[in-house]
Design a protein around this motif. Structure first.
Motif: not given
Lengths: 368, 82, 394
Positions: A138-140, A184-189, A191, C123, C214, C218, C305-307, C311
């Motif tokens: 997860h993220t911050q 949605v930057n998703m600093c984790g997997a 996606h 991460s 991953a 990633r 990731a999406p940005i 993705s």
């Protein structure tokens, strides 16, 4: 210079001592002797229970690993507690996993039981190995991120309280990888996770034109929009946003903070399912949208937890052994996934961004 | 070109962009190399030496890194001015 | 010690069996005013359903453009302890092994200069130190670097490479993932610390297609260990699995994606030429099945990731490459890949997005890799394609 806090290096000392571009220390010095000796020469391993495994080398040496959960945010005080245990049972070595678990290793089988007892007595949670739920990537979140649209740590805590048994004991058809991203930057997997939560905005950002003029580069800001919703506003020396084109990704906010995407009362999370990283059986997969929106409801997000539980229970009931979430859904079909889980299918589920051609059904065969 | 002279050119190049465009390291190498005829690698070396002593600094904003002239606050924090 | 905050909402997150991050913040708050104000600030976030952090500011250590993330509270008057609350990324040792002595020392330094809060790990893979002030950055860097630790990457730069445990404690690993990761980290030091790229670039190294780091999802450059030989079968061990209740046909043979296995109730056999090396059977019968022959890597490029534009998973670019320490060939290949991206990308464009814009051909030509069916699931469907002058010379 004002008085330095106690024990701090002075500016001169810092200049004297600092080294650049040395990179991290070589890992070899941190390897337990049994790992170093049998490096590259392991024969096989066996899972002894939800939190213990043994690896056997071709030399006949064994190493026992006990895995415990961490909340990812760790105080040094907790780390010291872990280190004391590692000193006592693991000859002064400790390891962490890519999913924020902690691993205690020993070649001595006799130490495993007392090690686990002490870990339990000190309140550590042992588990996470095998066809179960491991720790959550997860993220911050609100703890430390300017862009967070939910709090990742709180969601994870509430989720894992609910799924605790799946970490410490109960098996699932296959491993289930959870993740939480606070935007949605998703600093984790997120996606590519079996079951994941990603925070989303739903309103077109507001623009502080005066600040945009002073802080932001207009071309960069325009270029930041994946749907080309942003165009120049020459009169204001700022930008304007075409509302109907905006998908609320917030990338404009990242490059130009006066474009404010946050709406605390309208922000929340989406739930995505069926992603996977490994290539076993079927290829790696993206997670796909299951539930487009649930309101943020801190501190424990009960509606999110209920929704996750419903999906996990339906999977646990329906999947075959070794079948990951995404493989199960592909076998039964997404139309069946929605009917089994009772999740409402909405316009938001139909891709109108980059994956439309790949995802619209072009066959008359589907389940009713 | 003497390094000091090249560094003056680099500084002037960065100063000219101040408040207009966030310069990436590459923009500076390209721009100054075109202006002076020096190799990009030479410009890079001269620029890096400036960054090492706080004549220039790396900055971050808008989701990207750039190179700019340090603020007094930065120089004070680094003990480069009183 | 600072103000004592009432935290009724966060207190709810200390209930239940899973370890609580709130307890961690409270533990640090016993000795750090910064952690104490962090507790108050996060409680306020829980009340108002929003974060109270400002965009990253301009902080760092002299000469570097990465490794420190500036973070300032939006409410510095109300919570002065977190007015500055910067992140320091310490480059982890490959594989995340530590001696207790080394990690204790890292923590002792952090207690002196920071909030006492950490992410072990972040991460990307760095050991993340959460919350310190601008004036502490230089001494922190001096303390760590003088003890052999360096900062990781951030900004438009090479990010800290990361890997799975690889050959250190995994029989499935086809490569020395930790060795490769460490070597690439050392070779890209300048690119990590001095951000000169169009955007971030990540390298991750996985020992096999299980990909426990991953990499394929990633990292811009995903390095995955693989092999060219047969899967060796220990029939006695197969028998043992069957005896312990494994339904070998249902769990192994029928789940093989290429149907290259068969089992007659006594012996397992594999048509190795048809195996796609997915790892399913090997991971389920680790005592019976073992890879043999030549080991190497597949290089896949582009995941993110999406940005900004959605993705991506990494695409196979180099189907097989044999590598040996000190991994010069790999370093040169990665350097060529980055050079093409650096020359062609717009600001904030990842390499996967650039390949989508430019097409795979110019990329493959630039790095000297021939086209191969391994790079696609299927060939092109529409009859639109490019011809270049080079194609007519053949």
């Amino acid at each position: 210079m004002a008085d330095l806090p106690k024990g701090w290096l002075t500016a001169e000392e810092s200049k004297e001592k600092r080294q650049t571009d040395i990179g991290p220390p070589h890992f070899e010095q941190f390897l337990p002797p049994v790992i170093k000796k049998n490096y590259g020469d392991w024969k096989h391993h066996e899972r002894l229970d939800a939190g213990t495994m043994v690896h056997e080398a071709n030399s006949g040496d064994k190493v026992f690993t006990v895995r415990v959960a961490s909340p990812r945010i760790l105080s040094t005080i907790t780390i010291y507690e872990m280190l004391d245990i590692a000193d006592k049972y693991c000859d002064g070595y400790i390891r962490f996993t890519t999913r924020n678990n902690v691993e205690f290793m020993t070649p001595d089988e006799g130490k495993v039981k007392p090690l686990k007892k002490e870990l339990k007595d000190k309140g550590f949670t042992i588990g996470g190995i095998g066809p179960r739920i491991s720790n959550v990537v997860h993220t911050q979140g609100w703890v430390h991120c300017h862009g967070a649209c939910t709090d990742a740590s709180g969601l994870v805590k509430a989720m894992m309280d609910e799924f605790y048994e799946y970490f410490t004991e109960k098996e699932l058809p296959a491993k289930v990888r959870l993740a939480v991203a606070c935007c949605v930057n998703m600093c984790g997997a997120v996606h590519c996770s079996d079951l994941a939560v990603v925070a989303v905005h739903r309103k077109v950002p507001s623009i502080n034109h005066e600040a945009v003029k002073n802080i932001c580069e207009i071309p960069t800001t325009i270029g930041s929009c994946p749907t080309r919703a942003i165009s120049p506003d020459p009169a204001k020396k700022s930008v304007k946003i075409k509302d109907e084109k905006c998908m609320y990704c917030g990338n404009c906010f990242t490059v130009c903070p006066p474009i404010d995407i946050h709406r605390p009362d309208e922000d929340g999370v989406a739930i995505v399912v069926g992603g996977k990283i490994g290539s076993a059986r079927t290829g790696p997969k993206f997670s796909k949208l299951a539930i487009p929106f649930i309101y943020n409801n801190p501190p424990r997000w009960p509606e999110v937890i209920e929704a996750l539980k419903n999906i996990l229970d339906t999977y646990a009931k329906g999947a075959r052994k070794h079948e990951r979430m995404g493989e199960w859904i592909e076998r039964i079909g997404w139309e069946r996934f929605f009917s089994l889980t009772g999740i409402e299918f909405t316009y938001q589920h139909i891709d109108d961004f980059t994956f439309m051609r790949d995802t619209l059904r072009t066959s008359a065969a589907f389940k009713m | 070109m003497e390094t000091a002279e090249l560094q003056d050119k680099i500084f002037a190049f960065v100063e000219a962009a101040k408040g207009k465009k966030k310069l990436k390291e590459k923009d500076i190498l390209k721009g100054v190399s075109a202006d002076t005829g020096e190799e990009k690698d030479t410009v890079k070396k001269a620029m890096r030496a400036m960054i090492d002593v706080g004549k220039l600094m790396y900055s971050y904003g808008g989701g990207a890194s750039s190179v700019e002239i340090p603020s007094e606050e930065y120089l004070r924090e680094k003990g480069l001015i009183k | 010690m600072g103000k004592k905050y009432d935290t009724p909402l966060l207190d709810e997150l200390e209930k239940g069996p899973w370890p609580s991050f709130v307890t961690e913040i409270k533990k640090s708050a016993t000795h750090s005013n910064m952690a104490n104000d962090e507790l108050g600030l996060v409680e306020k976030s829980y009340r108002d359903k929003r974060g109270y952090w400002k965009h990253g500011g301009i902080v760092g250590v002299l000469g570097y453009g990465g490794g420190v993330i500036g973070r300032y509270s939006a409410l510095p008057d109300e919570f002065p302890g977190v007015a500055h609350f910067h992140t320091v990324r310490i480059n982890q040792p490959s594989g995340f092994f530590y001696t207790t002595k080394a990690l204790r020392e890292i923590c002792n330094i952090w207690d002196k200069y920071g909030s006492g809060l950490t992410n072990v790990h972040g991460s990307t893979g760095d050991l993340v130190l959460l919350g310190t002030t601008t004036e502490a950055l230089e001494p922190i860097f001096a303390e760590y670097s003088s003890r052999g630790w360096d900062l990781g990457g951030s900004g438009s730069a090479m990010r800290t490479p990361s890997c799975c445990i690889g050959a250190a404690r995994c029989e499935w690993s086809n490569i020395d993932a930790m060795g490769i990761c460490n070597e690439m980290t050392q070779r890209f030091q300048d690119e990590m610390h001095r951000p000169a790229y169009p955007y971030k670039f990540k390298i991750k190294v996985a020992g096999c297609a299980c990909d426990c780091v991953a990499a394929i999802a990633r990292s811009d450059c995903s390095i995955i260990g693989t092999w060219k030989g047969d899967i060796a079968i220990d029939q006695a061990a197969v028998k043992d699995y069957a005896g312990k209740g494994m339904d070998i046909n249902a769990e192994i043979v029928e789940m093989c994606p290429t149907s290259c296995m068969s089992y007659d109730g006594k012996e397992l056999s594999i048509d190795n030429g048809e195996c796609s090396r997915c790892m399913h059977c090997i991971t389920k019968m680790t005592k019976a099945l073992k890879t043999t022959g030549e080991k190497g890597i597949t290089i896949l490029i582009g995941s993110k990731a999406p940005i900004v534009v959605g993705s991506l998973l990494s695409w196979v670019v180099v189907p097989f490459m044999k590598i040996e320490p000190p991994y010069d060939d790999l370093y040169e290949m990665i350097s060529k890949i980055i050079e093409w991206w650096d020359d062609n990308a717009k600001p904030r464009e990842r390499i996967g997005e650039l390949i989508e814009v430019k097409g795979m051909r110019p990329f493959l030509e630039a790095i000297g890799v021939p086209p191969s069916p391994a790079q696609v699931f299927e060939p092109r469907k529409d009859p639109f394609f490019f011809w270049s002058d080079d194609d007519f010379k053949k």
